[in-house]
Design a protein around this motif. Structure first.
Motif, PDB file in Angstrom:
ATOM      1  N   GLY A 185       0.839  -1.200   0.000  1.00  0.00           N
ATOM      2  CA  GLY A 185       0.000   0.000   0.000  1.00  0.00           C
ATOM      3  C   GLY A 185       0.873   1.250   0.000  1.00  0.00           C
ATOM      4  N   GLN A 186       1.907   1.256   0.819  1.00  0.00           N
ATOM      5  CA  GLN A 186       2.781   2.421   0.930  1.00  0.00           C
ATOM      6  C   GLN A 186       3.590   2.643  -0.351  1.00  0.00           C
ATOM      7  OE1 GLN A 186       2.641   4.807   3.499  1.00  0.00           O
ATOM      8  NE2 GLN A 186       0.786   3.573   3.656  1.00  0.00           N
ATOM      9  N   LYS A 187       3.913   1.519  -1.021  1.00  0.00           N
ATOM     10  CA  LYS A 187       4.632   1.636  -2.299  1.00  0.00           C
ATOM     11  C   LYS A 187       3.737   2.335  -3.337  1.00  0.00           C
ATOM     12  CE  LYS A 187       7.134  -1.299  -5.355  1.00  0.00           C
ATOM     13  NZ  LYS A 187       7.017  -2.595  -5.949  1.00  0.00           N
ATOM     14  N   ALA A 188       2.463   1.973  -3.302  1.00  0.00           N
ATOM     15  CA  ALA A 188       1.511   2.590  -4.241  1.00  0.00           C
ATOM     16  C   ALA A 188       1.351   4.079  -3.918  1.00  0.00           C
ATOM     17  CB  ALA A 188       0.161   1.878  -4.155  1.00  0.00           C
ATOM     18  N   VAL A 189       1.255   4.395  -2.620  1.00  0.00           N
ATOM     19  CA  VAL A 189       1.144   5.806  -2.217  1.00  0.00           C
ATOM     20  C   VAL A 189       2.343   6.582  -2.762  1.00  0.00           C
ATOM     21  CG1 VAL A 189       1.242   7.384  -0.230  1.00  0.00           C
ATOM     22  CG2 VAL A 189      -0.242   5.356  -0.141  1.00  0.00           C
ATOM     23  N   GLN A 190       3.530   5.983  -2.617  1.00  0.00           N
ATOM     24  CA  GLN A 190       4.747   6.657  -3.072  1.00  0.00           C
ATOM     25  C   GLN A 190       4.722   6.874  -4.591  1.00  0.00           C
ATOM     26  OE1 GLN A 190       7.079   7.999  -0.985  1.00  0.00           O
ATOM     27  NE2 GLN A 190       7.872   8.933  -2.865  1.00  0.00           N
ATOM     28  N   ALA A 191       4.196   5.878  -5.318  1.00  0.00           N
ATOM     29  CA  ALA A 191       4.157   6.007  -6.790  1.00  0.00           C
ATOM     30  C   ALA A 191       3.280   7.189  -7.200  1.00  0.00           C
ATOM     31  CB  ALA A 191       3.639   4.714  -7.410  1.00  0.00           C
ATOM     32  N   LEU A 192       2.158   7.360  -6.512  1.00  0.00           N
ATOM     33  CA  LEU A 192       1.267   8.480  -6.862  1.00  0.00           C
ATOM     34  C   LEU A 192       1.862   9.806  -6.382  1.00  0.00           C
ATOM     35  CD1 LEU A 192      -1.351   9.333  -8.199  1.00  0.00           C
ATOM     36  CD2 LEU A 192      -2.552   8.929  -6.056  1.00  0.00           C
ATOM     37  N   LYS A 193       2.527   9.731  -5.218  1.00  0.00           N
ATOM     38  CA  LYS A 193       3.193  10.925  -4.690  1.00  0.00           C
ATOM     39  C   LYS A 193       4.244  11.423  -5.690  1.00  0.00           C
ATOM     40  CE  LYS A 193       5.026  12.297  -0.287  1.00  0.00           C
ATOM     41  NZ  LYS A 193       5.679  11.924   0.967  1.00  0.00           N
ATOM     42  N   ASP A 194       4.959  10.465  -6.307  1.00  0.00           N
ATOM     43  CA  ASP A 194       5.998  10.837  -7.279  1.00  0.00           C
ATOM     44  C   ASP A 194       5.413  11.615  -8.459  1.00  0.00           C
ATOM     45  OD1 ASP A 194       7.867   9.611  -5.708  1.00  0.00           O
ATOM     46  OD2 ASP A 194       7.953   7.752  -6.893  1.00  0.00           O
ATOM     47  N   VAL A 195       4.188  11.284  -8.831  1.00  0.00           N
ATOM     48  CA  VAL A 195       3.550  12.008  -9.934  1.00  0.00           C
ATOM     49  C   VAL A 195       3.309  13.459  -9.506  1.00  0.00           C
ATOM     50  CG1 VAL A 195       1.443  12.190 -11.339  1.00  0.00           C
ATOM     51  CG2 VAL A 195       2.459   9.933 -10.902  1.00  0.00           C
ATOM     52  N   TYR A 196       2.622  13.632  -8.363  1.00  0.00           N
ATOM     53  CA  TYR A 196       2.277  14.995  -7.925  1.00  0.00           C
ATOM     54  C   TYR A 196       3.515  15.812  -7.565  1.00  0.00           C
ATOM     55  CZ  TYR A 196      -2.724  13.977  -7.808  1.00  0.00           C
ATOM     56  OH  TYR A 196      -4.011  13.686  -8.168  1.00  0.00           O
ATOM     57  N   GLN A 198       6.053  16.241  -8.967  1.00  0.00           N
ATOM     58  CA  GLN A 198       6.706  16.927 -10.083  1.00  0.00           C
ATOM     59  C   GLN A 198       6.334  18.408 -10.142  1.00  0.00           C
ATOM     60  OE1 GLN A 198       7.469  14.813 -13.659  1.00  0.00           O
ATOM     61  NE2 GLN A 198       6.929  12.850 -12.767  1.00  0.00           N
ATOM     62  N   TRP A 199       5.256  18.785  -9.433  1.00  0.00           N
ATOM     63  CA  TRP A 199       4.962  20.232  -9.373  1.00  0.00           C
ATOM     64  C   TRP A 199       4.391  20.705  -8.028  1.00  0.00           C
ATOM     65  CZ3 TRP A 199       1.259  16.934 -11.217  1.00  0.00           C
ATOM     66  CH2 TRP A 199      -0.071  17.185 -10.920  1.00  0.00           C
ATOM     67  N   VAL A 200       4.009  19.780  -7.163  1.00  0.00           N
ATOM     68  CA  VAL A 200       3.447  20.202  -5.878  1.00  0.00           C
ATOM     69  C   VAL A 200       4.529  20.032  -4.792  1.00  0.00           C
ATOM     70  CG1 VAL A 200       1.622  19.770  -4.177  1.00  0.00           C
ATOM     71  CG2 VAL A 200       1.165  19.404  -6.618  1.00  0.00           C
ATOM     72  N   PRO A 201       4.783  21.088  -3.989  1.00  0.00           N
ATOM     73  CA  PRO A 201       5.792  20.955  -2.928  1.00  0.00           C
ATOM     74  C   PRO A 201       5.454  19.771  -2.006  1.00  0.00           C
ATOM     75  CG  PRO A 201       4.989  23.216  -3.088  1.00  0.00           C
ATOM     76  CD  PRO A 201       4.156  22.408  -4.018  1.00  0.00           C
ATOM     77  N   GLU A 202       6.506  19.050  -1.608  1.00  0.00           N
ATOM     78  CA  GLU A 202       6.305  17.817  -0.819  1.00  0.00           C
ATOM     79  C   GLU A 202       5.473  18.033   0.444  1.00  0.00           C
ATOM     80  OE1 GLU A 202       8.056  14.546  -0.516  1.00  0.00           O
ATOM     81  OE2 GLU A 202       9.180  14.576  -2.421  1.00  0.00           O
TER      82      GLU A 202
END
Ligand SMILES: NC(=O)C1=CN([C@@H]2O[C@H](COP(=O)(O)OP(=O)(O)OC[C@H]3O[C@@H](n4cnc5c(N)ncnc54)[C@H](O)[C@@H]3O)[C@@H](O)[C@H]2O)C=CC1
Ligand SMILES: O=C(O)[C@H]1O[C@H](OP(=O)(O)OP(=O)(O)OC[C@H]2O[C@@H](n3ccc(=O)[nH]c3=O)[C@H](O)[C@@H]2O)[C@H](O)[C@@H](O)[C@@H]1O
Length: 482
Positions: A185-196, A198-202
């Motif tokens: 589940g956390q790996k999937a969260v990270q994959a989607l986080k990587d998309v955002y 690219q322009w949204v501050p962490e």
């Protein structure tokens, strides 16, 4: 290359995916829909929705890494991440009718994903759904796919507002991602986080468990709508006491704990989601044995309905208690400015209320088509939130007393009263002297959005009603039933 597919090319799916494509040139994004007309429009020069800045974004990436298609199965099969952004309307029949979310479209999308998938996928809830929907989706996916592939469900609710969607997507207050608290589940969260990322501050990308993300969306809309109902409740009291709702809102909003936003008194909130999501929240509370909590949120809707009928009553009462056969101009039909969207617009209730008193309506909105207005005025409650091809046809021939016209002056010509129902900027700068001269006398303006300078209009000769503002003597003498 990461491949994203989004099911549902609507107000959320279209703009959200266009911005992902723009900001992530290395990601391929395909937006699919069952509605051929809508997809054709996305592929044309006239996009199916009006949203400032959207044309530009779409033009920059369409045909490069952004595609719109009706090839639903094929696009889902090839994707690594599948967003689901389909309608989640209020149920109209059966268990929970009038409150619960109708998950028919979501369920059929999930069954289709299960059927066509040949590789593991991340499935993202973009639609607003009842809390715990992810669990149901997980079951559908895992029970309907016999291969060894894995599905990870994420909740990634959307917070954009129409009219400012592109700005909201470029600079979101936050992006919320909920997932299972397992390593996968956390790996999937990270994959989607990587998309955002690219322009949204962490620090603006929040991660939570699935249920918190699902519920936060319903909670955010309920809180926003509650502010409007609170200020609208105050607007009634302002009119009764001589206080001015704009001054009260300003004074209250200056408290940094409260803040200034979402405190504009109005004829009522509209839009596809506030009412639907609160009704859904109410239903969830009832199902969880929390009637007091359900009752609390229900009140937000009740005040909104009260505000709309209060406005109609004010119009009718001011005009000697009847608008029968009187021409009334309606300026603005969209649920807010800078959109052509009319879903749950307060204009529908106000127009229906005035038609109920036999008024002749002349309606002008810069972005809403005649067909849309006529469909809205003849559709049943909640029917609007189903995909177009499944919506029951409404009988627009019954609308003899409604004309849709091309500008505000034509709408107002020979009318007894003008109702401003959307805060379009152009209504602030109309030549009200010219409008006054063309109207029947006494000439009334009912400003449901507080956009006009009431004092200037009074100098011209109008009798003016502004929501929540001190009343003209005329209106004081013609009290309206609440
Ligand atoms: N409109 C808004 O501003 C916001 C909406 N939301 C939520 O997002 C979701 C979508 O809302 P909108 O984009 O406004 O709706 P919409 O009605 O504009 O778009 C939904 C699209 O999904 C398509 N669709 C339905 N079932 C399908 C299926 N099985 N396969 C392929 N396409 C299918 C429909 O044809 C339609 O074009 C809702 O849950 C809503 O609550 C969330 C935040 C903002
Ligand atoms: O879930 C959704 O669909 C979205 O719902 C709203 O966005 P939206 O309905 O597009 O537009 P808003 O700006 O919130 O306006 C909603 C209604 O409230 C009215 N409003 C808004 C603010 C205010 O102070 N007073 C007021 O009457 C508007 O005129 C409009 O009719 C939320 O603002 C978004 O965060 C959310 O993503």
């Amino acid at each position: 290359m990461v491949k994203i597919c989004c099911i549902g090319a609507g107000y959320v799916g279209g703009p959200t995916m266009a911005v992902i494509a723009l900001k992530c040139p290395s990601v391929e994004v395909v937006v699919v829909d069952l509605n051929q007309k809508r997809i054709d429009a996305w592929n044309s020069d006239t996009l199916p929705i009006y949203e400032p800045g959207l044309d530009d974004v779409v033009k920059q990436c369409r045909g490069k890494n952004l595609f719109f298609s009706t090839k639903v199965d094929e696009s889902v099969m090839e994707a690594d991440i599948v967003f689901v952004s389909v309608n989640t309307p209020t149920k109209t029949t059966g268990l929970g009718a009038g409150k619960a979310a109708d998950l028919t479209y979501w369920e059929s999308a999930a069954r289709m994903i299960a059927r066509v998938s040949k590789s593991s996928k991340i499935v993202v809830e973009k639609s607003t759904v009842p809390v715990k929907t992810a669990e149901a989706i997980e079951k559908i996916l895992t029970h309907n796919n016999k291969s060894e592939i894995q599905f990870q469900i994420l909740s990634n609710p959307e917070f954009l507002a129409e009219g400012t969607a592109i700005e909201d997507l470029f600079h979101p207050d936050r992006v919320l991602i909920g997932g299972r608290e397992t390593p996968e589940g956390q790996k999937a969260v990270q994959a989607l986080k990587d998309v955002y990322a690219q322009w949204v501050p962490e620090d603006k990308i929040l991660t939570t468990n699935l249920w918190s993300a699902e519920l936060s969306k319903l909670a955010a809309n309920a809180f926003l709508a509650q502010r409007i109902s609170s200020v609208n409740a105050m607007s009634a009291l302002c009119e009764a006491t001589g206080a001015n709702v704009a001054q009260v809102s300003y004074a209250v909003g200056k408290d940094s704990r409260i803040g200034p936003k979402f405190l504009n008194g109005s004829v009522g909130f509209g839009g596809s989601c506030f009412q639907k999501d609160i009704l859904n929240l109410v239903y969830i509370c009832e199902c969880n044995g929390l009637p007091e909590v359900a009752e609390y949120w229900k009140q937000v809707i009740k005040i909104n309905d009260y505000q709309k009928s209060r406005f109609v009553n004010r119009v009718v009462a001011s005009m000697f208690n009847t608008v029968s056969k009187k021409k009334i101009a309606i300026l603005g039909f969209a649920f807010k400015k800078d959109t052509g969207d009319t879903r749950e617009t307060p204009a529908i209730d106000v127009c229906q209320g005035l038609l109920g008193d036999n008024a002749d309506l002349s309606i002008y909105d810069p972005q809403v088509t005649e067909d849309q207005i006529k469909m809205d005025l003849t559709s049943k409650k909640f029917d609007w939130d189903h995909p177009l091809h499944l919506r029951p046809m409404s009988d627009t021939t019954t609308l003899e007393k409604v004309r849709v016209v091309k500008d505000a002056y034509e709408a107002a010509k020979d009318s007894h009263g003008v109702c401003i129902l959307t805060e379009w900027d152009e209504f602030k700068t109309l030549d009200y002297q010219k409008i006054y001269e063309g109207m029947q006398k006494p000439a009334f303006i009912f400003d449901g959005r507080n956009v006009v300078d009431a004092n200037k209009l009074r100098e011209i000769g109008f009798i003016v009603y502004s929501i929540g503002k001190p009343l003209d003597a005329w209106l004081n003498d013609m009290p309206a039933v609440a």
